[in-house]
Design a protein around this motif. Structure first.
Motif, mmCIF file in Angstrom:
data_model
loop_
_atom_site.group_PDB
_atom_site.id
_atom_site.type_symbol
_atom_site.label_atom_id
_atom_site.label_comp_id
_atom_site.label_asym_id
_atom_site.label_seq_id
_atom_site.Cartn_x
_atom_site.Cartn_y
_atom_site.Cartn_z
ATOM 1 N N ALA A 27 -65.320 97.380 66.810
ATOM 2 C CA ALA A 27 -65.232 96.444 66.301
ATOM 3 C C ALA A 27 -66.032 96.465 64.671
ATOM 4 O O ALA A 27 -67.480 96.749 64.163
ATOM 5 C CB ALA A 27 -65.133 95.518 67.225
ATOM 6 N N ALA A 28 -65.429 95.887 63.367
ATOM 7 C CA ALA A 28 -66.472 95.183 62.302
ATOM 8 C C ALA A 28 -67.507 94.481 62.855
ATOM 9 O O ALA A 28 -67.468 93.465 63.323
ATOM 10 C CB ALA A 28 -65.170 94.802 61.662
ATOM 11 N N LYS A 29 -68.105 94.418 61.977
ATOM 12 C CA LYS A 29 -69.152 93.673 62.220
ATOM 13 C C LYS A 29 -69.056 92.672 60.826
ATOM 14 O O LYS A 29 -68.379 92.444 60.847
ATOM 15 C CB LYS A 29 -70.671 94.061 61.245
ATOM 16 N N ARG A 30 -69.728 91.790 61.870
ATOM 17 C CA ARG A 30 -69.222 89.536 61.422
ATOM 18 C C ARG A 30 -69.903 89.746 61.000
ATOM 19 O O ARG A 30 -71.097 89.965 59.739
ATOM 20 C CB ARG A 30 -69.776 89.035 63.108
ATOM 21 N N VAL A 31 -68.810 88.915 59.345
ATOM 22 C CA VAL A 31 -69.978 88.717 58.267
ATOM 23 C C VAL A 31 -69.958 87.068 58.036
ATOM 24 O O VAL A 31 -68.990 86.548 58.711
ATOM 25 C CB VAL A 31 -68.892 89.063 57.001
ATOM 26 N N GLY A 32 -71.155 86.483 57.695
ATOM 27 C CA GLY A 32 -71.699 85.173 57.617
ATOM 28 C C GLY A 32 -72.196 84.773 58.643
ATOM 29 O O GLY A 32 -72.605 85.475 60.044
ATOM 30 N N PRO A 33 -72.795 83.285 58.613
ATOM 31 C CA PRO A 33 -73.344 83.095 60.149
ATOM 32 C C PRO A 33 -72.446 82.798 61.263
ATOM 33 O O PRO A 33 -70.952 82.779 60.732
ATOM 34 C CB PRO A 33 -73.986 81.463 59.339
ATOM 35 N N VAL A 34 -72.814 82.415 62.463
ATOM 36 C CA VAL A 34 -72.412 82.174 63.572
ATOM 37 C C VAL A 34 -71.732 80.642 63.726
ATOM 38 O O VAL A 34 -73.145 79.824 63.824
ATOM 39 C CB VAL A 34 -73.186 82.697 64.621
ATOM 40 N N VAL A 35 -71.074 79.820 63.689
ATOM 41 C CA VAL A 35 -70.449 78.851 63.624
ATOM 42 C C VAL A 35 -70.210 78.591 65.063
ATOM 43 O O VAL A 35 -68.914 78.863 65.857
ATOM 44 C CB VAL A 35 -69.696 78.561 62.976
ATOM 45 N N VAL A 36 -71.172 77.918 66.324
ATOM 46 C CA VAL A 36 -71.008 78.147 67.611
ATOM 47 C C VAL A 36 -70.229 76.888 67.745
ATOM 48 O O VAL A 36 -70.908 75.544 67.046
ATOM 49 C CB VAL A 36 -71.999 78.350 68.364
ATOM 50 N N PRO A 37 -68.791 76.641 68.719
ATOM 51 C CA PRO A 37 -68.245 75.322 68.333
ATOM 52 C C PRO A 37 -69.446 75.009 69.980
ATOM 53 O O PRO A 37 -70.147 74.804 70.428
ATOM 54 C CB PRO A 37 -66.753 75.778 69.198
ATOM 55 N N ASN A 39 -70.007 72.540 73.421
ATOM 56 C CA ASN A 39 -69.847 73.408 74.412
ATOM 57 C C ASN A 39 -69.663 74.826 75.148
ATOM 58 O O ASN A 39 -69.136 75.644 75.676
ATOM 59 C CB ASN A 39 -68.238 72.925 75.067
ATOM 60 N N GLY A 40 -70.098 75.639 74.166
ATOM 61 C CA GLY A 40 -70.164 76.648 73.008
ATOM 62 C C GLY A 40 -71.591 77.386 73.448
ATOM 63 O O GLY A 40 -72.675 76.597 72.792
ATOM 64 N N TYR A 41 -72.362 78.967 73.043
ATOM 65 C CA TYR A 41 -73.442 79.508 73.113
ATOM 66 C C TYR A 41 -73.069 81.044 72.325
ATOM 67 O O TYR A 41 -72.413 80.824 72.438
ATOM 68 C CB TYR A 41 -74.135 79.715 74.118
ATOM 69 N N ALA A 42 -74.096 80.783 71.611
ATOM 70 C CA ALA A 42 -75.128 82.174 71.010
ATOM 71 C C ALA A 42 -74.655 83.438 71.943
ATOM 72 O O ALA A 42 -75.802 82.847 72.689
ATOM 73 C CB ALA A 42 -75.587 82.334 69.749
ATOM 74 N N ASN A 43 -74.256 84.432 71.982
ATOM 75 C CA ASN A 43 -74.115 85.026 72.432
ATOM 76 C C ASN A 43 -75.231 86.909 71.866
ATOM 77 O O ASN A 43 -75.642 87.497 72.406
ATOM 78 C CB ASN A 43 -73.312 85.832 73.089
ATOM 79 N N TYR A 47 -71.178 91.654 66.418
ATOM 80 C CA TYR A 47 -69.910 91.529 66.422
ATOM 81 C C TYR A 47 -68.724 90.694 66.959
ATOM 82 O O TYR A 47 -69.821 90.184 67.510
ATOM 83 C CB TYR A 47 -68.621 92.567 66.696
ATOM 84 N N GLY A 48 -67.235 90.334 65.997
ATOM 85 C CA GLY A 48 -66.696 89.346 67.150
ATOM 86 C C GLY A 48 -67.171 88.055 66.900
ATOM 87 O O GLY A 48 -68.142 87.971 65.460
ATOM 88 N N LYS A 49 -66.462 86.914 67.880
ATOM 89 C CA LYS A 49 -67.178 85.313 67.017
ATOM 90 C C LYS A 49 -68.876 85.643 66.782
ATOM 91 O O LYS A 49 -69.158 84.506 66.563
ATOM 92 C CB LYS A 49 -66.669 84.154 68.290
ATOM 93 N N GLY A 50 -69.333 85.730 67.788
ATOM 94 C CA GLY A 50 -70.890 85.348 68.649
ATOM 95 C C GLY A 50 -70.550 84.235 69.193
ATOM 96 O O GLY A 50 -72.029 83.963 68.832
ATOM 97 N N TRP A 51 -69.812 84.079 70.090
ATOM 98 C CA TRP A 51 -70.229 82.868 70.933
ATOM 99 C C TRP A 51 -69.576 83.078 71.483
ATOM 100 O O TRP A 51 -68.217 83.684 71.594
ATOM 101 C CB TRP A 51 -71.005 81.446 69.994
ATOM 102 N N ASN A 52 -69.940 82.533 72.778
ATOM 103 C CA ASN A 52 -68.600 81.734 74.346
ATOM 104 C C ASN A 52 -68.761 80.584 74.476
ATOM 105 O O ASN A 52 -69.732 79.618 74.005
ATOM 106 C CB ASN A 52 -69.499 83.340 75.414
ATOM 107 N N CYS A 53 -67.908 80.419 75.391
ATOM 108 C CA CYS A 53 -67.712 79.183 75.823
ATOM 109 C C CYS A 53 -68.752 78.999 77.045
ATOM 110 O O CYS A 53 -68.748 80.007 77.853
ATOM 111 C CB CYS A 53 -66.356 78.502 75.848
ATOM 112 N N ASP A 54 -69.105 77.639 77.098
ATOM 113 C CA ASP A 54 -69.910 77.438 78.511
ATOM 114 C C ASP A 54 -69.374 77.694 80.017
ATOM 115 O O ASP A 54 -67.949 77.856 79.466
ATOM 116 C CB ASP A 54 -70.169 75.953 78.853
ATOM 117 N N PHE A 55 -69.646 77.850 80.766
ATOM 118 C CA PHE A 55 -68.899 77.672 82.237
ATOM 119 C C PHE A 55 -68.218 76.579 81.960
ATOM 120 O O PHE A 55 -68.974 75.344 82.642
ATOM 121 C CB PHE A 55 -69.872 77.811 84.147
#
Length: 228
Positions: A27-37, A39-43, A47-55
């Motif tokens: 996967a391509a490396k992510r460009v730019g800062p991680v914006v965590v919505p 009820n989510g957390y930075a993982n 690569y990818g979005k850099g975050w996952n949703c909470d349980f």
């Protein structure tokens, strides 16, 4: 020539890059800062979005949407979906109760009816019907057919078990076809459903199954005799 050589080299480079990024697992490396919505957390992934949703939340259009668990349901082990309690199954976004008839019980599968009948009963529509076992019969573990078989020495005749007529010099066999008996070694059955004794000539012996004979070496069979 120089211009065409540059184009060729650039073309090969683009092809290599396209191949690499189209390969599974790359996967391509992510460009730019991680914006965590919310009820989510930075993982911490590069690569990818850099975050996952909470349980208990599901990734939906770059947001984390709360999972609404219906009555008689619970969150799955990953917390990204729900399942129904035992005795219930998903139906139109809810957990519908599985209606088990009398003399039935729940199965592990939620497909189909979700239940089956107890021993001694068979499925009949939405109910469990008692299996009527005739005299000299017994219940089987199969849910197909009548649900019963006849005891040794008896054969099925309609809804009953009748005694197998055993001729002299015969014995019972465990078969669901034929007369239910077989002639003893040295005897052979005939059209009258009796067992005739084999007439074994001199210089001959019974074959392994005992229902015929063959000549001893070096004798040869001629009609009912063994001759040199």
């Amino acid at each position: 020539m120089q211009y065409s050589s540059i184009v060729a080299r650039n073309g090969r480079l683009l092809l290599i890059l396209f191949t690499l990024f189209s390969m599974p697992g790359i996967a391509a490396k992510r460009v730019g800062p991680v914006v965590v919505p919310d009820n989510g957390y930075a993982n911490g992934a590069s690569y990818g979005k850099g975050w996952n949703c909470d349980f208990g939340y599901r990734d939906t259009r770059e947001t984390c949407l709360k999972i609404l668990v219906p009555a008689n349901g619970y969150l799955n082990s990953r917390g990204n979906g729900w399942r129904c309690d035992r005795g219930f199954r998903p139906e139109n976004g809810q957990c519908a109760q599985i209606i088990v008839p009398e003399n039935g019980y729940l199965t592990k599968s939620t497909s189909g009816s979700g239940w089956t009948c107890g021993r001694g009963f068979q499925i009949s529509g939405d109910t469990c019907k008692r299996i009527e076992v005739p005299a000299n019969g017994f219940l089987t573990s199969s849910s197909l057919g009548t649900g019963w078989e006849c005891e040794r020495g008896y054969s099925v005749s309609g809804d009953t078990c009748v005694a197998v007529p055993l001729p002299a010099n015969a014995y019972l066999v465990e078969r669901n076809y034929g007369p239910g008996w077989q002639c003893e070694r040295g005897y052979v059955s005939n059209e009258s459903k009796t067992c005739d004794k084999l007439d074994v000539p001199a210089n001959a012996h019974l074959v392994s199954n005992g229902n015929d004979w063959k000549c001893n070496a070096p004798y040869s069979k001629k009609k009912q005799l063994c001759i040199m």
